[in-house]
Design an enzyme around this catalytic site. Structure first.
Site, PDB file in Angstrom:
ATOM      1  N   ASP A 237       0.832  -1.210   0.000  1.00 50.26           N
ATOM      2  CA  ASP A 237       0.000   0.000   0.000  1.00 50.26           C
ATOM      3  C   ASP A 237       0.867   1.262   0.000  1.00 50.26           C
ATOM      4  OD1 ASP A 237      -2.735   1.175   0.366  1.00 50.26           O
ATOM      5  OD2 ASP A 237      -1.769   2.016   2.136  1.00 50.26           O
ATOM      6  N   GLU A 291       1.725  -0.609  -4.981  1.00 50.21           N
ATOM      7  CA  GLU A 291       0.776   0.449  -5.334  1.00 50.21           C
ATOM      8  C   GLU A 291       1.602   1.729  -5.468  1.00 50.21           C
ATOM      9  OE1 GLU A 291      -3.108   2.988  -3.939  1.00 50.21           O
ATOM     10  OE2 GLU A 291      -1.489   2.534  -2.550  1.00 50.21           O
TER      11      GLU A 291
END
Ligand code: NOJ
Length: 581
Positions: A237, A291
């Site tokens: 993330d 990401e």
């Protein structure tokens, strides 16, 4: 027409077993170590996938009930958005314990069983690791608050005195990804205002200090914890945000490469090299998926050098409008940027953060930008659905890995009329109610035509945590399952063909300015995959222009995004076709 059932539209209409062909029933150790180069990875947002216990929130029991559905869809892996213990202030991206499953979703034992059961069906599991920040409920942050200024506990985070005489001014003027400031002031035990702490997202998500050895050690242990439990990889993330310039300067007006104080800092690469070493230490090496939102493709692919991440999400393509020039440019730039580092591209039409393709492509401005999201944007859903079907065939024909966000295979639109008081996404709140937020793409899935939650949970169970539109029974898995013209049927056929079609296993792509004897204009995307001595190759044509494109003489139509029950005479506007020329 091809004689091969798996690739023939007509025979596929009557062939239900096709979609299981071409895959082994389980993944064996050491098999296909490079699976991630061309995998189809299905994103499960556990809260909204299926509710096994009837409490209105999706859970691992619900996922386990539907693993057969995912196998039949033809996916190679599932990526779970965070399932850890969390106050769910940001849908689970606020983790309080990285080694335990949130009780709303289930237990660690269930997660282990799920990983093993999926693997038996040939499906790998990717877990989401959230390294930039923790929940304000995480023990480290609680300890830091309790320990007070100057304590070692606070060094794991970014605590700073405020500027100005009374410390009442923000330490920096950085802007949060969720709007507003990135600093929140603490209150000392005696009730007086204390230090500030940094949060690039919501105040309930304090940023970790990646210069601290505890933070680095802890995350390597978290990786091992999940890899030891059979996770085939991790999704990282906010992967480009972890490291901050310790001097905490203001953001320059035009930061050069590596000059931004909290985005894409060069020191990040050491973190991912260390993680790659952990991933590579397993018999079946684990996979790192980043990401990484970066506009500069060269800076982006630096994260994909051979000793760093394996792949990262290609958001450039996702954000482009439904326009042939823009999409061609994105595909070319992406492939050119990935080639020197030897990493595969990824193709992503949506995820749990962005407006669903059916809605996005039905708008006058079909590009995606967080800042542009507004309530009441006019949308033609029929147009959007046609384009989203064509887009699905386009991305499935491109070389690299493919991500499918849950519900896109059903052609679900964004839900744009959620009652405001039920919207939970902090992006909505922090925009002062102007940004609709991301809950519209997180509405629980419809599995059956009827029932109190269209089969999301047991009939008569608690209502889903977000209400489903009344018409969603018609978009349910049950409604689409036997409908050959459904979006679900299209996805199943495309994913089956991706497995069995040798041309799609070739890593190259060649742009065409004619398909057979038919020249194509700039508003048509046409490219070939594979092909060579003894191999026919496959051509994908997507018509984004206003005029229909004639089919080349003698072309063998493998698959198309129009209604499969009608003969395909020409390639109409917003239709994609796979051909064997
Ligand atoms: C990216 C995630 O996809 C998003 O849902 C989340 O809000 C932010 N990172 C912060 O963790």
């Amino acid at each position: 027409m091809s004689s091969s059932c798996a690739l023939c539209v007509t025979s596929l209409l009557s062939c239900s077993s096709t979609r299981r062909r071409g895959r082994s029933s389980s993944v064996s150790k050491g098999q296909d170590a490079e699976w991630w180069r061309s995998a189809v990875i299905y994103q499960v947002y556990p809260r909204s996938f299926a509710d096994g216990n009837g409490d209105g929130t999706g859970d691992l029991a619900g996922v386990r009930q539907h693993l057969g559905y995912l196998r039949d869809l033809g996916v190679d892996a599932i990526w779970f958005t965070p399932w850890y213990v969390s106050p769910l202030a940001d849908g689970g991206y606020d983790v309080a314990d990285y080694r335990a499953i949130d009780p709303q979703f289930g237990t660690l034992a269930e997660a282990e069983a799920l990983i093993a059961e999926a693997r038996e069906l040939g499906i790998r599991t990717i877990v989401d690791v959230v390294p930039n920040h923790v929940s304000a409920e995480h023990p480290w942050f609680r300890d830091a608050l309790a320990a007070g200024p100057g304590s070692p506990e606070r060094e794991r985070f970014w605590f700073r005195p405020g500027r100005g005489e009374g410390g009442e001014e923000l330490p920096t003027r950085w802007v949060s990804d969720f709007q507003g400031t990135t600093w929140t002031r603490t209150t000392d035990p005696d009730g007086t205002p204390g230090e500030w702490y940094l949060h690039l997202f919501a105040p309930s998500q304090p940023d970790l200090n990646w210069d601290h050895p505890d933070v680095r050690r802890e995350h390597e242990e978290i990786l091992r914890f999940w890899f030891d439990r059979g996770a085939a990889g991790i999704r990282i993330d906010s992967a480009a945000l972890l490291v901050k310039d310790p001097a905490l300067p203001e953001v320059p007006e035009h930061p050069g490469p590596g000059e931004h104080p909290h985005v894409d800092r060069d020191e990040l690469h050491d973190v991912y090299r260390a993680w790659r070493a952990v991933a590579d230490s397993y018999d079946e090496p684990r996979v790192l998926v980043g990401e990484v939102w970066l506009p500069d493709t060269d800076r982006f692919t630096r994260f994909l050098r051979p000793d760093e991440m394996h792949t990262a999400f290609n958001f450039d393509f996702m954000a482009r409008p439904w326009d042939a020039k823009a999409l061609r440019e994105s595909i070319t730039t992406t492939l050119d940027a990935h080639a020197p580092v030897g990493a595969p591209a990824t193709w992503v039409l949506s995820n749990h953060d962005v407006t669903r393709p059916v809605t996005r492509y039905g708008r006058a401005d079909s590009s995606f930008a967080f800042a542009a999201k507004r309530f009441g944007t006019p949308t033609d859903l029929d147009l959007g659905r046609r384009r989203a079907r064509a887009a699905a065939l386009l991305v499935a024909a491109l070389p690299g890995a493919l991500y499918v966000y849950q519900g896109d295979e059903l052609g679900l639109p964004e839900v744009e009329d959620l009652p405001r008081e039920l919207i939970q996404d902090p992006m909505h709140d922090r925009s002062g109610g102007i940004d609709p937020g991301r809950d519209g793409c997180r509405v629980p899935l419809p599995w059956t035509r009827g029932g109190s939650s269209f089969g999301f949970g047991p009939d008569g169970g608690a209502p889903p945590w977000l209400p489903q539109p009344a018409a969603w029974g018609g978009l349910s898995v049950e409604a689409q399952d036997a409908d050959l013209a459904s979006t679900l049927a299209l996805y199943r056929r495309a994913l089956a063909a991706r497995r069995t079609e040798p041309a799609l296993h070739d890593r190259r792509l060649r742009w065409l300015d004619a398909v057979g004897d038919v020249p194509v204009g700039d508003d048509v995307l046409a490219f070939a995959r594979g092909g060579g001595p003894g191999t026919p190759g496959l051509v994908c044509v997507v018509n984004l222009g206003p005029e229909p494109v004639p089919l080349p003489a003698d072309a063998d139509v493998v698959l198309h995004s129009a209604d499969p029950r009608e003969p395909l005479a020409r390639i109409a506007t917003d239709v994609a076709v796979w051909l064997r020329p």
